[in-house]
Enzyme design. Structure first.
Site, PDB file in Angstrom:
ATOM      1  N   LYS A 126      98.313  25.919 -62.171  1.00 36.07           N
ATOM      2  CA  LYS A 126      99.624  26.246 -61.614  1.00 36.07           C
ATOM      3  C   LYS A 126      99.679  25.943 -60.124  1.00 36.07           C
ATOM      4  O   LYS A 126     100.659  25.392 -59.627  1.00 36.07           O
ATOM      5  CB  LYS A 126      99.960  27.705 -61.914  1.00 36.07           C
ATOM      6  CG  LYS A 126     100.145  27.970 -63.415  1.00 36.07           C
ATOM      7  CD  LYS A 126     100.392  29.416 -63.703  1.00 36.07           C
ATOM      8  CE  LYS A 126     100.635  29.626 -65.202  1.00 36.07           C
ATOM      9  NZ  LYS A 126      99.461  29.267 -66.035  1.00 36.07           N
ATOM     10  N   LYS A 161     104.778  34.808 -63.796  1.00 42.76           N
ATOM     11  CA  LYS A 161     103.610  34.601 -64.649  1.00 42.76           C
ATOM     12  C   LYS A 161     102.333  34.705 -63.827  1.00 42.76           C
ATOM     13  O   LYS A 161     102.350  34.515 -62.604  1.00 42.76           O
ATOM     14  CB  LYS A 161     103.685  33.233 -65.327  1.00 42.76           C
ATOM     15  CG  LYS A 161     103.884  32.056 -64.379  1.00 42.76           C
ATOM     16  CD  LYS A 161     104.176  30.781 -65.152  1.00 42.76           C
ATOM     17  CE  LYS A 161     104.526  29.629 -64.218  1.00 42.76           C
ATOM     18  NZ  LYS A 161     104.842  28.379 -64.963  1.00 42.76           N
ATOM     19  N   ARG A 211     105.103  17.836 -72.248  1.00 44.76           N
ATOM     20  CA  ARG A 211     103.714  17.549 -71.890  1.00 44.76           C
ATOM     21  C   ARG A 211     103.549  16.035 -71.773  1.00 44.76           C
ATOM     22  O   ARG A 211     103.743  15.302 -72.749  1.00 44.76           O
ATOM     23  CB  ARG A 211     102.765  18.122 -72.939  1.00 44.76           C
ATOM     24  CG  ARG A 211     101.314  17.618 -72.841  1.00 44.76           C
ATOM     25  CD  ARG A 211     100.626  17.948 -71.533  1.00 44.76           C
ATOM     26  NE  ARG A 211     100.645  19.356 -71.192  1.00 44.76           N
ATOM     27  CZ  ARG A 211      99.781  20.240 -71.673  1.00 44.76           C
ATOM     28  NH1 ARG A 211      98.839  19.857 -72.520  1.00 44.76           N
ATOM     29  NH2 ARG A 211      99.851  21.502 -71.294  1.00 44.76           N
ATOM     30  N   ARG A 226     108.081  20.435 -76.069  1.00 46.53           N
ATOM     31  CA  ARG A 226     107.800  21.647 -76.856  1.00 46.53           C
ATOM     32  C   ARG A 226     109.019  22.554 -76.783  1.00 46.53           C
ATOM     33  O   ARG A 226     109.304  23.141 -75.746  1.00 46.53           O
ATOM     34  CB  ARG A 226     106.530  22.302 -76.314  1.00 46.53           C
ATOM     35  CG  ARG A 226     105.308  21.406 -76.497  1.00 46.53           C
ATOM     36  CD  ARG A 226     104.155  21.769 -75.606  1.00 46.53           C
ATOM     37  NE  ARG A 226     104.477  21.562 -74.194  1.00 46.53           N
ATOM     38  CZ  ARG A 226     103.633  21.862 -73.196  1.00 46.53           C
ATOM     39  NH1 ARG A 226     102.439  22.356 -73.467  1.00 46.53           N
ATOM     40  NH2 ARG A 226     103.993  21.655 -71.949  1.00 46.53           N
ATOM     41  N   ARG A 234     109.755  30.427 -73.838  1.00 49.35           N
ATOM     42  CA  ARG A 234     108.493  29.703 -73.680  1.00 49.35           C
ATOM     43  C   ARG A 234     108.413  28.599 -74.723  1.00 49.35           C
ATOM     44  O   ARG A 234     108.623  28.843 -75.908  1.00 49.35           O
ATOM     45  CB  ARG A 234     107.297  30.645 -73.844  1.00 49.35           C
ATOM     46  CG  ARG A 234     107.275  31.811 -72.874  1.00 49.35           C
ATOM     47  CD  ARG A 234     106.189  32.799 -73.234  1.00 49.35           C
ATOM     48  NE  ARG A 234     106.418  33.380 -74.551  1.00 49.35           N
ATOM     49  CZ  ARG A 234     105.531  34.125 -75.207  1.00 49.35           C
ATOM     50  NH1 ARG A 234     104.355  34.386 -74.667  1.00 49.35           N
ATOM     51  NH2 ARG A 234     105.815  34.608 -76.404  1.00 49.35           N
ATOM     52  N   ASP A 274     103.083  19.202 -67.067  1.00 41.97           N
ATOM     53  CA  ASP A 274     104.158  19.934 -67.738  1.00 41.97           C
ATOM     54  C   ASP A 274     105.434  19.776 -66.919  1.00 41.97           C
ATOM     55  O   ASP A 274     105.450  20.079 -65.707  1.00 41.97           O
ATOM     56  CB  ASP A 274     103.804  21.408 -67.888  1.00 41.97           C
ATOM     57  CG  ASP A 274     102.722  21.631 -68.928  1.00 41.97           C
ATOM     58  OD1 ASP A 274     102.398  20.679 -69.658  1.00 41.97           O
ATOM     59  OD2 ASP A 274     102.191  22.753 -68.999  1.00 41.97           O
ATOM     60  N   GLU A 282     103.423  22.499 -64.083  1.00 46.71           N
ATOM     61  CA  GLU A 282     101.970  22.701 -64.114  1.00 46.71           C
ATOM     62  C   GLU A 282     101.265  21.351 -64.200  1.00 46.71           C
ATOM     63  O   GLU A 282     101.847  20.362 -64.666  1.00 46.71           O
ATOM     64  CB  GLU A 282     101.537  23.553 -65.318  1.00 46.71           C
ATOM     65  CG  GLU A 282     101.989  25.000 -65.256  1.00 46.71           C
ATOM     66  CD  GLU A 282     101.353  25.862 -66.352  1.00 46.71           C
ATOM     67  OE1 GLU A 282     100.299  25.460 -66.895  1.00 46.71           O
ATOM     68  OE2 GLU A 282     101.917  26.920 -66.655  1.00 46.71           O
ATOM     69  N   ASN A 284      97.718  20.322 -65.881  1.00 45.23           N
ATOM     70  CA  ASN A 284      96.622  20.824 -66.703  1.00 45.23           C
ATOM     71  C   ASN A 284      95.425  19.889 -66.604  1.00 45.23           C
ATOM     72  O   ASN A 284      95.492  18.734 -67.021  1.00 45.23           O
ATOM     73  CB  ASN A 284      97.074  20.945 -68.162  1.00 45.23           C
ATOM     74  CG  ASN A 284      98.148  22.016 -68.333  1.00 45.23           C
ATOM     75  OD1 ASN A 284      97.841  23.165 -68.575  1.00 45.23           O
ATOM     76  ND2 ASN A 284      99.398  21.628 -68.170  1.00 45.23           N
TER      77      ASN A 284
END
Length: 320
Positions: A126, A161, A211, A226, A234, A274, A282, A284
């Site tokens: 993050k 979060k 993603r 997603r 979410r 993301d 984000e 990852n």
């Protein structure tokens, strides 16, 4: 070329056969004739300055009844391996950090670790995104509950979060009329002792949390959007989101162009961005997923793409 690849991962018998990315990567390596050696985090250790591990020979298959087989077990120096895939899922806890220190010793002996151990430690998924403010929505990282509450009052509808979470766990959408603001802020920060993140709520989440997979700093031409379940904010697949393949937009490609050079600079070979709407949320680096879903959607073999990139790196070194 003959390559010996070690993989550090969660217990292979517990993976989701249908969607596990690590399985796809291992099968791609096996197809190239590479030898596979399996490790879990607890198998890594240091003896007299040497990074070592108990390993098991591994073969893999797309067989839902038997997707792996172990062969001989032995004890090796990690520096004897050509490449190690670090595919242990978060959290990045004390055990994970210790594993990166051990893997860094193997790197010093000439082993290619994907992704590099130091980057795994340093690039919080993050916080790393905050290095690209031109790409991100308005956001805040703090351990002060009052700052979180002030941010919500400034922007109205926000998402809060933990900075070390995964899979959509402990992600809260806090609307303007939410009476739970104080308790959410206090809980996420553990009463001011732990950092948390707040960012403006992006209504485009209803169209999917995309993603985007990047190999050697370059994006694949498509993403997995997603889509959240009804009543959810979410999109994570682990939270019940539904994955839909989509071509990259011009904005997606622009974001990748901003981030790509930083990934190359840090030696990050395999990364997942993301993106919600027009914004990066984000980066990852620990154990990017969605390979299986994208392979099915676009009839691709992303694992083979990654192994080709790894082979190029190996060919550019002068290991004996």
């Amino acid at each position: 070329m003959t390559v010996t690849l070690g993989v550090v991962m969660d217990p292979i018998e517990q993976i989701s056969f249908k969607k596990d990315t690590t399985l796809a990567l291992l099968i791609a390596a096996q197809k190239r004739g590479w030898s596979l050696l399996y490790m879990e985090q607890s198998d890594l250790y240091i003896r007299d300055g040497d990074a070592r591990a108990r390993v098991r020979e591994l073969s893999v298959d797309y067989n839902p009844e038997c997707w792996y087989r172990f062969g001989e077990s032995r004890d090796i120096s990690l520096g004897s391996l050509d490449v190690i895939l670090m595919r242990k899922d978060p959290p990045v806890d004390d055990g994970f950090i210790m594993a990166t220190w051990i893997l860094e010793m193997a790197e010093e002996d000439g082993t290619l670790v994907v992704n590099p151990a130091a980057a795994l430690r340093d690039c919080n998924e993050k916080l790393f995104a905050t290095r690209f403010p031109e790409c991100t929505p308005p956001l805040l990282v703090t351990r002060d509950p009052q700052r979180l509450k002030d941010f919500r009052r400034e922007y109205g509808d926000v998402v809060m979060k933990p900075v070390d979470g995964m899979g959509g766990k402990s992600v809260f959408r806090v609307r303007p009329d939410d009476d739970n603001l104080s308790v959410i802020a206090e809980t996420l920060t553990a009463d001011g002792t732990r950092s948390a993140m707040a960012q403006v709520y992006l209504p485009e989440i209803r169209e999917g949390d995309k993603r985007i997979l990047m190999i050697d700093g370059e994006p694949l031409p498509y993403a997995l959007a997603r889509i959240p379940m009804a009543g959810e904010s979410r999109g994570n697949l682990a939270a019940g989101g539904d994955g839909v393949g989509r071509e990259l937009t011009d904005r997606d490609r622009w974001i990748c162009q901003q981030v790509g050079p930083a990934l190359k600079e840090r030696g990050l070979v395999f990364v997942g961005l993301d993106v919600i709407g027009d914004y990066l949320t984000e980066i990852n680096v620990t154990s990017p997923t969605c390979v299986r879903e994208l392979d099915r959607a676009f009839d691709d073999d992303i694992g083979s793409r990654l192994m080709a990139a790894i082979e190029t790196r190996l060919n550019s070194t002068q290991r004996g």
